[in-house]
Structures are given as C-alpha cells and as structure tokens.
Design an enzyme around this catalytic site. Structure first.
Site, PDB file in Angstrom:
ATOM      1  N   CYS A 102       5.923   0.081   7.378  1.00 23.21           N
ATOM      2  CA  CYS A 102       5.541   1.242   6.588  1.00 23.21           C
ATOM      3  C   CYS A 102       6.744   1.667   5.744  1.00 23.21           C
ATOM      4  CB  CYS A 102       5.131   2.377   7.525  1.00 23.21           C
ATOM      5  SG  CYS A 102       4.622   3.881   6.677  1.00 23.21           S
ATOM      6  N   LEU A 103       6.502   1.969   4.477  1.00 22.47           N
ATOM      7  CA  LEU A 103       7.611   2.362   3.597  1.00 22.47           C
ATOM      8  C   LEU A 103       8.295   3.642   4.084  1.00 22.47           C
ATOM      9  CD1 LEU A 103       6.018   1.589   0.110  1.00 22.47           C
ATOM     10  CD2 LEU A 103       7.787   0.285   1.281  1.00 22.47           C
ATOM     11  N   HIS A 137      -4.526   1.280   7.400  1.00 18.18           N
ATOM     12  CA  HIS A 137      -3.194   1.891   7.535  1.00 18.18           C
ATOM     13  C   HIS A 137      -3.069   3.054   6.542  1.00 18.18           C
ATOM     14  CE1 HIS A 137       1.363   1.495   8.054  1.00 18.18           C
ATOM     15  NE2 HIS A 137       1.255   2.233   6.951  1.00 18.18           N
ATOM     16  N   GLU A 138      -3.536   2.838   5.299  1.00 17.58           N
ATOM     17  CA  GLU A 138      -3.427   3.898   4.271  1.00 17.58           C
ATOM     18  C   GLU A 138      -4.360   5.067   4.582  1.00 17.58           C
ATOM     19  OE1 GLU A 138      -0.880   3.631   2.654  1.00 17.58           O
ATOM     20  OE2 GLU A 138      -0.619   1.479   2.958  1.00 17.58           O
ATOM     21  N   GLY A 179       0.849  -1.188   0.000  1.00 16.04           N
ATOM     22  CA  GLY A 179       0.000   0.000   0.000  1.00 16.04           C
ATOM     23  C   GLY A 179       0.880   1.232   0.000  1.00 16.04           C
ATOM     24  N   HIS A 202      -2.854   7.319   7.013  1.00 18.17           N
ATOM     25  CA  HIS A 202      -1.858   8.220   6.406  1.00 18.17           C
ATOM     26  C   HIS A 202      -2.517   9.508   5.901  1.00 18.17           C
ATOM     27  CE1 HIS A 202       2.106   6.408   6.255  1.00 18.17           C
ATOM     28  NE2 HIS A 202       1.637   5.257   5.813  1.00 18.17           N
ATOM     29  N   GLN A 223       3.145   9.995   1.265  1.00 19.20           N
ATOM     30  CA  GLN A 223       4.423   9.272   1.295  1.00 19.20           C
ATOM     31  C   GLN A 223       5.296   9.574   0.078  1.00 19.20           C
ATOM     32  OE1 GLN A 223       2.486   5.265   2.257  1.00 19.20           O
ATOM     33  NE2 GLN A 223       4.389   5.187   3.420  1.00 19.20           N
TER      34      GLN A 223
HETATM   35 NI    NI Z   1       2.585   3.440   5.824  1.00 20.17          NI
END
Ligand code: NI
Length: 164
Positions: free
Chosen positions: A90-91, A132-133, A46, A136, A51
C-alpha cells in the site's frame, strides 16, 4: 495535473469512512487526473482519495491490462465469490507487504466522472486491487487483513506485489 502528497499511516484520515461524491464537476475531474498522475508517479496500481487527504469515495486503479485506467466513484460490491490469497502492499505503508485473502471475483457498481453508473466484473489480481481500494473508502487498511507479513527480499520471487 499535479502530483499530490501521499498520506502515510498512521494519519487518522486513513481510517475514516469517506463521504459519497455528489458533485460531478470540473473540480472532480481535476482531482481524478491528479490521483491518476500521483498513482503513476509513485509506481502504484491503485490509489484511493483518502490517501491524498480527501475523504471522498473515489479510487483509481490501473494494473496495466486491457481494462485500462479505471475511475471508481461511489463504488459498491454487488457480488463476490471464491477466494484468493496473495501479496499486497500500500502506498500509505511504504515497504510493508503481507499476504491477504480476498474473494477471487467481484461485481462492482460505480459511477464514472460524469456521474453515469456502470458495472464492472473483475477477477484475480484486478479484483484484489479493486477490493483493496474500496476498503480504503471505508477506512479499512490491508494491514488489518494480513495473514502473514512478507520480507521485501522474499517479494522479489512473487509476482503482483505492487502498491495500492
Ligand atoms: Ni492502499
């Protein structure tokens, strides 16, 4: 398409509330395609627009299941139920993992790239990634919900610990 640079914590954009998308135009299509390509390039499941430094309510999700790649624009949680606890990464936090509890089920209303509204119901891992997204897009990072941080070595034994 182009791979964009991932913004890492503690960049302040990651904690800002994103603006709704109002224009469903070619620029948006390009952004969505780039987000998808970036997510795949970084081996994520995701990715949310902040991000890659864009303060808009846009997320892409692909957990490699029958739902295929999902594009969520201006997503809203209509219903949530149950509970699940599992590992998340998380990226924007490379190498950091932790156990997070979230609702097991969610019903989401969002728009597609043409601006058309749709509803998706998700449970288990897909529900976790979508939540989670969506977090963000409200400037909420998974680290604020972590119950217990996990060593990367212990992760190898648990499934579903991809980065989002
Ligand atoms: Ni994330």
């Amino acid at each position: 398409m182009a791979i964009r640079k991932i913004i890492l914590h503690p960049d302040p954009i990651l904690e800002e509330v994103c603006d709704p998308v109002e224009k469903f135009d070619k620029k948006l299509y390009k952004l969505l395609d780039d987000m998808y390509e970036t997510m795949i390039a970084y081996d994520g499941v995701g990715l949310a627009a902040p991000q890659i430094g864009i303060k808009k309510q846009i997320a892409v999700v692909d957990i490699d299941d029958d739902n295929g790649p999902l594009e969520l624009i201006n997503p809203r949680i209509l219903e949530a139920g149950g509970e699940q606890t599992g590992p998340e990464g998380c990226l924007s936090f490379p190498g950091l993992y932790g156990e997070v509890s979230r609702p097991y089920y969610v019903k989401i209303k969002a728009q597609d790239r043409k601006g058309k509204f749709f509803i998706i119901e998700a449970e288990d891992y897909l529900a976790r990634v979508i939540q989670h997204e969506i977090d963000h897009l409200h400037g909420i990072l998974f680290t604020s919900k972590v119950i217990r941080f996990i060593d990367e070595e212990d992760l190898l034994e648990s499934e579903g610990a991809e980065q989002e």
